[in-house]
Write a protein that holds these residues in place. Sequence first.
Motif, PDB file in Angstrom:
ATOM      1  N   GLU A  49       0.799  -1.228   0.000  1.00  7.56           N
ATOM      2  CA  GLU A  49       0.000   0.000   0.000  1.00  7.56           C
ATOM      3  C   GLU A  49       0.828   1.272   0.000  1.00  7.56           C
ATOM      4  O   GLU A  49       0.355   2.317  -0.401  1.00  7.56           O
ATOM      5  N   GLY A  50       2.076   1.214   0.434  1.00  2.27           N
ATOM      6  CA  GLY A  50       2.921   2.403   0.455  1.00  2.27           C
ATOM      7  C   GLY A  50       3.653   2.668  -0.848  1.00  2.27           C
ATOM      8  O   GLY A  50       4.244   3.732  -1.027  1.00  2.27           O
ATOM      9  N   HIS A  51       3.608   1.732  -1.768  1.00  3.92           N
ATOM     10  CA  HIS A  51       4.329   1.882  -3.040  1.00  3.92           C
ATOM     11  C   HIS A  51       3.692   2.982  -3.880  1.00  3.92           C
ATOM     12  O   HIS A  51       2.469   3.148  -3.893  1.00  3.92           O
ATOM     13  N   GLN A  52       4.521   3.718  -4.614  1.00  2.00           N
ATOM     14  CA  GLN A  52       4.006   4.831  -5.421  1.00  2.00           C
ATOM     15  C   GLN A  52       3.041   4.393  -6.519  1.00  2.00           C
ATOM     16  O   GLN A  52       2.214   5.174  -6.979  1.00  2.00           O
ATOM     17  N   LEU A  53       3.124   3.130  -6.931  1.00  2.00           N
ATOM     18  CA  LEU A  53       2.207   2.626  -7.957  1.00  2.00           C
ATOM     19  C   LEU A  53       0.883   2.115  -7.385  1.00  2.00           C
ATOM     20  O   LEU A  53      -0.026   1.775  -8.139  1.00  2.00           O
ATOM     21  N   TRP A  54       0.766   2.055  -6.059  1.00  2.00           N
ATOM     22  CA  TRP A  54      -0.414   1.453  -5.431  1.00  2.00           C
ATOM     23  C   TRP A  54      -1.737   2.068  -5.907  1.00  2.00           C
ATOM     24  O   TRP A  54      -2.683   1.327  -6.206  1.00  2.00           O
ATOM     25  N   PRO A  55      -1.846   3.393  -6.020  1.00  2.00           N
ATOM     26  CA  PRO A  55      -3.127   3.947  -6.509  1.00  2.00           C
ATOM     27  C   PRO A  55      -3.496   3.437  -7.904  1.00  2.00           C
ATOM     28  O   PRO A  55      -4.665   3.201  -8.198  1.00  2.00           O
ATOM     29  N   HIS A  56      -2.490   3.239  -8.755  1.00  2.00           N
ATOM     30  CA  HIS A  56      -2.753   2.710 -10.097  1.00  2.00           C
ATOM     31  C   HIS A  56      -3.194   1.244 -10.017  1.00  2.00           C
ATOM     32  O   HIS A  56      -4.135   0.844 -10.702  1.00  2.00           O
ATOM     33  N   ILE A  57      -2.502   0.475  -9.180  1.00  2.00           N
ATOM     34  CA  ILE A  57      -2.848  -0.939  -9.002  1.00  2.00           C
ATOM     35  C   ILE A  57      -4.291  -1.048  -8.518  1.00  2.00           C
ATOM     36  O   ILE A  57      -5.067  -1.861  -9.026  1.00  2.00           O
ATOM     37  N   GLN A  58      -4.649  -0.228  -7.539  1.00  2.00           N
ATOM     38  CA  GLN A  58      -6.024  -0.244  -7.024  1.00  2.00           C
ATOM     39  C   GLN A  58      -7.036   0.099  -8.113  1.00  2.00           C
ATOM     40  O   GLN A  58      -8.076  -0.546  -8.228  1.00  2.00           O
ATOM     41  N   SER A  59      -6.730   1.100  -8.902  1.00  2.00           N
ATOM     42  CA  SER A  59      -7.650   1.530  -9.954  1.00  2.00           C
ATOM     43  C   SER A  59      -7.819   0.449 -11.020  1.00  2.00           C
ATOM     44  O   SER A  59      -8.952   0.147 -11.432  1.00  2.00           O
ATOM     45  N   TRP A  60      -6.716  -0.141 -11.459  1.00  2.00           N
ATOM     46  CA  TRP A  60      -6.803  -1.205 -12.466  1.00  2.00           C
ATOM     47  C   TRP A  60      -7.560  -2.410 -11.915  1.00  2.00           C
ATOM     48  O   TRP A  60      -8.391  -2.985 -12.603  1.00  2.00           O
ATOM     49  N   ALA A  61      -7.264  -2.782 -10.682  1.00  2.00           N
ATOM     50  CA  ALA A  61      -7.949  -3.922 -10.067  1.00  2.00           C
ATOM     51  C   ALA A  61      -9.450  -3.642  -9.957  1.00  2.00           C
ATOM     52  O   ALA A  61     -10.274  -4.515 -10.247  1.00  2.00           O
ATOM     53  N   GLN A  62      -9.795  -2.431  -9.560  1.00  2.00           N
ATOM     54  CA  GLN A  62     -11.209  -2.069  -9.425  1.00  2.00           C
ATOM     55  C   GLN A  62     -11.926  -2.164 -10.773  1.00  2.00           C
ATOM     56  O   GLN A  62     -13.063  -2.610 -10.847  1.00  2.00           O
ATOM     57  N   GLU A  63     -11.250  -1.779 -11.843  1.00  2.00           N
ATOM     58  CA  GLU A  63     -11.844  -1.884 -13.175  1.00  2.00           C
ATOM     59  C   GLU A  63     -12.165  -3.338 -13.516  1.00  2.00           C
ATOM     60  O   GLU A  63     -13.113  -3.622 -14.249  1.00  2.00           O
ATOM     61  N   LEU A  64     -11.402  -4.267 -12.925  1.00  2.00           N
ATOM     62  CA  LEU A  64     -11.618  -5.702 -13.148  1.00  2.00           C
ATOM     63  C   LEU A  64     -12.547  -6.320 -12.105  1.00  2.00           C
ATOM     64  O   LEU A  64     -12.767  -7.526 -12.098  1.00  2.00           O
ATOM     65  N   GLY A  65     -13.062  -5.495 -11.187  1.00  2.00           N
ATOM     66  CA  GLY A  65     -13.952  -5.996 -10.147  1.00  2.00           C
ATOM     67  C   GLY A  65     -13.214  -6.688  -9.017  1.00  2.00           C
ATOM     68  O   GLY A  65     -13.791  -7.534  -8.324  1.00  2.00           O
ATOM     69  N   LEU A  66     -11.951  -6.342  -8.810  1.00  2.00           N
ATOM     70  CA  LEU A  66     -11.121  -6.973  -7.786  1.00  2.00           C
ATOM     71  C   LEU A  66     -10.538  -5.917  -6.857  1.00  2.00           C
ATOM     72  O   LEU A  66     -10.505  -4.735  -7.186  1.00  2.00           O
ATOM     73  N   THR A  67     -10.045  -6.385  -5.715  1.00  2.00           N
ATOM     74  CA  THR A  67      -9.240  -5.511  -4.868  1.00  2.00           C
ATOM     75  C   THR A  67      -7.799  -5.635  -5.337  1.00  2.00           C
ATOM     76  O   THR A  67      -7.428  -6.619  -5.989  1.00  2.00           O
ATOM     77  N   ALA A  68      -6.980  -4.678  -4.976  1.00  2.00           N
ATOM     78  CA  ALA A  68      -5.570  -4.733  -5.367  1.00  2.00           C
ATOM     79  C   ALA A  68      -4.879  -5.982  -4.805  1.00  2.00           C
ATOM     80  O   ALA A  68      -4.196  -6.690  -5.555  1.00  2.00           O
ATOM     81  N   PRO A  69      -5.052  -6.307  -3.510  1.00  2.00           N
ATOM     82  CA  PRO A  69      -4.396  -7.524  -3.005  1.00  2.00           C
ATOM     83  C   PRO A  69      -4.869  -8.796  -3.711  1.00  2.00           C
ATOM     84  O   PRO A  69      -4.064  -9.694  -3.984  1.00  2.00           O
ATOM     85  N   ASP A  70      -6.162  -8.879  -4.034  1.00  2.00           N
ATOM     86  CA  ASP A  70      -6.681 -10.060  -4.735  1.00  2.00           C
ATOM     87  C   ASP A  70      -6.084 -10.153  -6.140  1.00  2.00           C
ATOM     88  O   ASP A  70      -5.671 -11.221  -6.589  1.00  2.00           O
TER      89      ASP A  70
END
Length: 111
Positions: A61-82
Amino acid sequence: MALTIKDTTMTSDHTPHTARQAPGRQHEWEVSWLPGQTLDRNTAITAMTLADTTAERDLNEGHQLWPHIQSWAQELGLTAPDAIARVSEPPSDIDRQREQASRQPEREAAD
């Protein structure tokens, strides 16, 4: 990061995961880390971007790319950790899954 997007396939030099156009379905795509799901081309690009970006990296969650990972995952209907957990699994064999599904009798036929 090198994501290669062609007319019917998508590959990456950072992950073994792939995407391809679903056979006989011009506007549907299958991604190896999302078995059983069909996506449109743009969403398949998102899935491959996420796989390419998270491969070979220790993300949290502290990584600078985390907001992007979250956004891409959300577009796929997933959470970032999943999404990260799914991407970390070896690719599924899309052809083998389709073959197994076609051999299974339909529910109505089995009843």
